[in-house]
Design an enzyme around this catalytic site. Structure first.
Site, PDB file in Angstrom:
ATOM      1  N   ARG A   1       1.208  14.619  12.250  1.00  0.00           N
ATOM      2  CA  ARG A   1       2.283  14.416  11.283  1.00  0.00           C
ATOM      3  C   ARG A   1       2.279  15.604  10.327  1.00  0.00           C
ATOM      4  O   ARG A   1       1.688  15.559   9.257  1.00  0.00           O
ATOM      5  CB  ARG A   1       2.078  13.088  10.535  1.00  0.00           C
ATOM      6  CG  ARG A   1       2.340  11.879  11.416  1.00  0.00           C
ATOM      7  CD  ARG A   1       2.186  10.580  10.674  1.00  0.00           C
ATOM      8  NE  ARG A   1       0.797  10.147  10.584  1.00  0.00           N
ATOM      9  CZ  ARG A   1       0.402   9.056   9.950  1.00  0.00           C
ATOM     10  NH1 ARG A   1       1.272   8.291   9.338  1.00  0.00           N
ATOM     11  NH2 ARG A   1      -0.872   8.718   9.922  1.00  0.00           N
TER      12      ARG A   1
ATOM     13  N   CYS B   1      -3.871  12.801  13.650  1.00  0.00           N
ATOM     14  CA  CYS B   1      -4.521  11.508  13.469  1.00  0.00           C
ATOM     15  C   CYS B   1      -4.360  10.729  14.760  1.00  0.00           C
ATOM     16  O   CYS B   1      -3.758  11.212  15.713  1.00  0.00           O
ATOM     17  CB  CYS B   1      -3.908  10.747  12.293  1.00  0.00           C
ATOM     18  SG  CYS B   1      -2.203  10.309  12.541  1.00  0.00           S
TER      19      CYS B   1
ATOM     20  N   ARG C   1      -8.084  -0.654   5.546  1.00  0.00           N
ATOM     21  CA  ARG C   1      -7.214   0.347   4.921  1.00  0.00           C
ATOM     22  C   ARG C   1      -5.879  -0.261   4.506  1.00  0.00           C
ATOM     23  O   ARG C   1      -5.248   0.232   3.567  1.00  0.00           O
ATOM     24  CB  ARG C   1      -6.969   1.515   5.881  1.00  0.00           C
ATOM     25  CG  ARG C   1      -8.190   2.379   6.161  1.00  0.00           C
ATOM     26  CD  ARG C   1      -7.813   3.565   7.037  1.00  0.00           C
ATOM     27  NE  ARG C   1      -6.579   4.176   6.562  1.00  0.00           N
ATOM     28  CZ  ARG C   1      -5.505   4.390   7.329  1.00  0.00           C
ATOM     29  NH1 ARG C   1      -5.508   4.076   8.607  1.00  0.00           N
ATOM     30  NH2 ARG C   1      -4.418   4.945   6.822  1.00  0.00           N
TER      31      ARG C   1
ATOM     32  N   LYS D   1       0.830  -1.211   0.000  1.00  0.00           N
ATOM     33  CA  LYS D   1       0.000   0.000   0.000  1.00  0.00           C
ATOM     34  C   LYS D   1       0.859   1.253   0.000  1.00  0.00           C
ATOM     35  O   LYS D   1       0.601   2.206  -0.755  1.00  0.00           O
ATOM     36  CB  LYS D   1      -0.907  -0.008   1.229  1.00  0.00           C
ATOM     37  CG  LYS D   1      -1.707   1.287   1.415  1.00  0.00           C
ATOM     38  CD  LYS D   1      -2.437   1.316   2.751  1.00  0.00           C
ATOM     39  CE  LYS D   1      -1.516   1.704   3.871  1.00  0.00           C
ATOM     40  NZ  LYS D   1      -1.933   2.882   4.628  1.00  0.00           N
ATOM     41  N   ASN D   2       1.904   1.273   0.831  1.00  0.00           N
ATOM     42  CA  ASN D   2       2.703   2.483   0.990  1.00  0.00           C
ATOM     43  C   ASN D   2       3.618   2.753  -0.206  1.00  0.00           C
ATOM     44  O   ASN D   2       4.226   3.818  -0.288  1.00  0.00           O
ATOM     45  CB  ASN D   2       3.533   2.405   2.276  1.00  0.00           C
ATOM     46  CG  ASN D   2       2.668   2.511   3.513  1.00  0.00           C
ATOM     47  OD1 ASN D   2       1.551   3.009   3.464  1.00  0.00           O
ATOM     48  ND2 ASN D   2       3.173   2.022   4.631  1.00  0.00           N
TER      49      ASN D   2
ATOM     50  N   ASP E   1       5.711   0.640  11.808  1.00  0.00           N
ATOM     51  CA  ASP E   1       4.485  -0.048  11.403  1.00  0.00           C
ATOM     52  C   ASP E   1       4.458  -1.523  11.818  1.00  0.00           C
ATOM     53  O   ASP E   1       3.447  -2.206  11.617  1.00  0.00           O
ATOM     54  CB  ASP E   1       4.284   0.064   9.886  1.00  0.00           C
ATOM     55  CG  ASP E   1       3.680   1.400   9.485  1.00  0.00           C
ATOM     56  OD1 ASP E   1       3.327   2.185  10.374  1.00  0.00           O
ATOM     57  OD2 ASP E   1       3.565   1.656   8.273  1.00  0.00           O
TER      58      ASP E   1
END
Length: 421
Positions: free
Chosen positions: A124, A119, A401, A22-23, A309
């Site tokens: 950030r 968030c 997500r 995803k990133n 992560d």
């Protein structure tokens, strides 16, 4: 709102297909704004964040289609930028939306992007993105919660030095510099594999980039970029998560497409903790070592350090390890929100500021818990897989997500897991 029910205590066994990262996919999708020719992407994961980026890019003028014979592929084509605004409603749901800022300014000469705000895991800010664009000649104003960036005469190369590595700023400025006049040098650049993947795609599109994967990037701007085809690299965070799923349940998993070279320091840390990793022709094999899990101290750091992560997942693993582990979070200031939920399951964790001391327990117990963010969500799934009895995980929209079909993948390797309304 959906929830997930897990009946723990089953060692996992079988093969898991690791999805595209995803990133890596999100910034590469944004790169489609840099050219009027098609960009074809393979190995794109089917995730909520990918859907959000698709909607944003379509609003900006990108035509997106699925080739019928390639279910994991997208073709993105932006003949003309039709809109230069990334609205609050999309940016607040997905911070990666800010990655359209650099490409829009570089190609269209202007951009209006909502400030992402804070968030769940802490603020950030995008200061480094804006300071870098200013050094490249953009005029920046903040009005009504939006960044207004203008470069009517185009961007120019510049020397930019970050005070600390920033993945998003490195990506945004690398894309912008690809169409700037002259050379841009980014010092203290982020070195994550997703940066390298973006650079590889940009080079395939005709960009001139050197140093990707090191702390110094050199980008020589070109007049235009062209069509290309690129395959998204496998998701190292998903890979690490399933490695820990095998270890925490005492099972054994074959992870198709997983790459050990993408793990950085996490590979050594997992080995020290009693997780056996073996490279295979198709990817990786993961299982708990014969001596069992042992507590290992870890400190999150930018790549090649231990990924933030993976911190929540590693904490879940340490909850059932022999001895104690000191986990220090240096990247985000509020990334221990999973701790109270793990403690509801019987974990012994003490938090002091950015450090958590985890003392292993013989067994966790199923309980109702609530997810607070993406990686916290999956740490609760891992804990539930190892726990006695049933765990009910609420607010699982976070999982969608970043994890493609997670309950289906886990069920296929023996987990007693179901999603219920």
């Amino acid at each position: 709102m959906d929830r997930i029910l897990v009946e723990g205590g089953v060692p996992l066994s079988g093969r898991v297909e690791i999805s595209g990262a995803k990133n890596a996919a999100l910034p590469i999708m944004a790169a489609s704004l840099l050219t009027e020719e098609p960009l074809a992407l393979d190995n794109v994961p089917d995730l909520a964040d990918i859907g959000s980026m698709r909607r944003l890019l379509q609003q900006l003028g990108v035509e997106i289609r699925h080739p019928p014979a390639r279910p994991k592929s997208l073709v993105l084509h932006c003949p003309e930028v039709l809109d230069t605004t990334a609205p609050y409603d999309i940016v607040r749901k997905m911070r990666a939306s800010v990655l359209v800022l650099g490409p829009l300014v570089a190609r269209a000469g202007r951009a209006r992007v909502s400030l992402p705000g804070g968030c769940a895991i802490g603020p950030r800010p995008i200061d480094l993105h804006l300071e870098g664009l200013e050094r490249m000649g953009a005029e920046i104003a903040l009005e009504g919660g939006y960044v207004e960036a203008r470069a009517p005469k185009g961007l120019r190369g510049a020397r930019i030095r970050f005070p600390q590595p920033s993945v998003g700023a490195t990506e945004n400025l690398m894309m912008a510099a690809s169409l700037a006049r002259g050379e841009t040098v980014i010092e203290e650049a982020a070195q994550e594999p997703e940066i390298v993947d973006l650079a590889t795609c940009l080079v395939a599109m005709g960009a001139r980039i050197e140093g990707a994967g090191t702390s110094t990037l050199r980008i020589e701007g070109v007049e235009r970029l062209h069509a290309a085809r690129h395959r998204i690299l496998p998701d190292r965070i998903e890979s690490g998560t399933y490695v820990m799923a095998a270890a925490i349940t005492g099972g054994r998993l074959e992870l198709r497409h997983a790459r050990l070279d993408l793990f950085g320091a996490a590979a050594e840390t997992l080995a020290e903790a009693g997780v056996r990793l073996e490279e295979t022709e198709e990817g990786l094999r993961a299982e708990r070592a014969n001596d069992g899990l042992v507590g290992v101290d870890v400190r999150t750091l930018p790549f090649p350090g231990f990924a933030t992560d993976l911190q929540a997942q590693f904490m879940a693993l340490m909850c059932v390890a022999e001895g104690a582990a000191m986990i220090t979070e240096t990247i985000f200031e509020n990334r221990f929100m999973h701790v109270p939920e793990l403690m509801r399951m019987g974990a012994r964790i003490t938090v002091h500021g950015r450090t958590a001391l985890v003392r292993g327990v013989p067994v966790l117990k199923g309980a109702p818990v609530m997810a607070t963010d993406l990686r916290a969500s999956v740490s609760l799934v891992l804990a539930a897989l190892a726990a006695e009895g049933q765990t009910e995980i609420n607010r699982i929209y976070h999982l969608d997500r970043g994890y493609e079909r997670i309950e289906q993948k886990l069920a296929a390797v023996g987990a007693r897991i179901e999603r219920v309304p």
